[in-house]
Write a protein that holds these residues in place. Sequence first.
Motif, short mmCIF file in Angstrom:
data_model
loop_
_atom_site.label_atom_id
_atom_site.label_comp_id
_atom_site.label_asym_id
_atom_site.label_seq_id
_atom_site.Cartn_x
_atom_site.Cartn_y
_atom_site.Cartn_z
N THR A 199 4.55 5.67 3.60
CA THR A 199 4.52 6.39 2.34
C THR A 199 5.04 7.82 2.48
N LEU A 228 1.73 0.53 4.83
CA LEU A 228 2.99 0.89 4.20
C LEU A 228 3.39 2.30 4.62
N CYS A 267 -1.94 0.48 2.19
CA CYS A 267 -1.64 -0.82 2.78
C CYS A 267 -1.44 -1.92 1.74
N GLU A 268 -0.84 -2.98 2.24
CA GLU A 268 -0.77 -4.27 1.55
C GLU A 268 -1.80 -5.19 2.20
N THR A 275 -1.73 -4.57 -3.19
CA THR A 275 -0.83 -3.59 -2.57
C THR A 275 -1.15 -2.19 -3.06
#
Length: 390
Positions: A207, A205, A216-217, A160
């Motif tokens: 942010t 994600l 990103c994850e 992550t």
Amino acid sequence: MTGIGTQADTTAQADLREMVRDIVNRHAPPERVRECDIANMFDLALYRALGEAGLIGLDAQVGSTHGADPRNQIVVLEELAAGPTSMAVCLVVQYMGVGLLSEYGTDNQRRDVLAPLLDGRERVAFALTEPDGGTDVARVMRTRARRVEGGRWILDGAKTWISGPKHATNLIVLARTSVSETSTIDGITMFVVPTDAPGITIRELDTFAIHSFDTCEIIFDGVELDESFVLGQVDRGFRQVLGTLNGERLNAAAAALGIARGALEAAVDYGRQRQVFGRPVGSFQTGQHRLVDGAIQIEAARTLMLQAADATASGARADILSAMAKVAASDAAVAVTDAGMRLMGGSGFSKEYPMERLFRDARLYTFAPLTNEMLRNHIGEKYLGLPRSF
């Protein structure tokens, strides 16, 4: 104002700086940077222009075991961060990939992964951070790669806060491959993994900042890899990465310094032009002193950064200097963007001006690639000789 702090450039560095500025002026003027930031859009045209100009590979070569000269990298990163900051963050990742692939890549990996990276055709992402760990990622690493029949590997786990995997062609992934009884950093291996490999899921994600470069994850669910995907030595991957962290801190310092310089230039320009009570807002002592303090911080950070770059290029020990440079530059970026917001008032709060974006973007380097608190711990122990504080 565009000459702030650049007097120490050699002729070659001055030419390189001018090249980057020309590309930014043509491909990423302020309105384009603002458009990409608002739309959460990566500026592919700018990236390709940088690649075509040789600014991603710089002086690195496919057949070499060394990456580019760090003294050139910091020039490129500072200039980008002063404008299209997200692209500077992208290149910090790409330069790390260039270094790892140059030093540890096989001939095939250099041909298939490094070569298109050097000329800007493709990108890599570096997948280290885990959902349950930050600085102590080696200790808590849950991502696993296990050997199976036929010399293949099966990769499972999650990463992550990974920068740039959404549009990258390959990931450099660290995964635990064995358990060491003596050290948590042993038993971890690097892999070069195509992002389109079956079993990989990438989720972006939402942010606070760096909107033009995805965070990103990544989920790995039974991803099958053969031996050709191993980068470097099995079980020695984390130690190999540790050797690149000095360069990553140095490049983070350059990016943070660029943000600080861009914010100072924007604040000074505004302070000269904006009239209040019949005089320029920049003539008021409190605001002016804040900007002067910021300029002093910038120049102090620049001196540390240049010393660290010279030490790195010569092969001398540079971990303390690069840690100091990263802390000083990120602190300067936070201070100058805060001073700029205060001077500009409502205008700084508006997306019409770059200050609010620089204010947001600056915060990244207070904790990435390593928190300033942990770097201060490192400096306290290794430079001052104090007892370990964590």
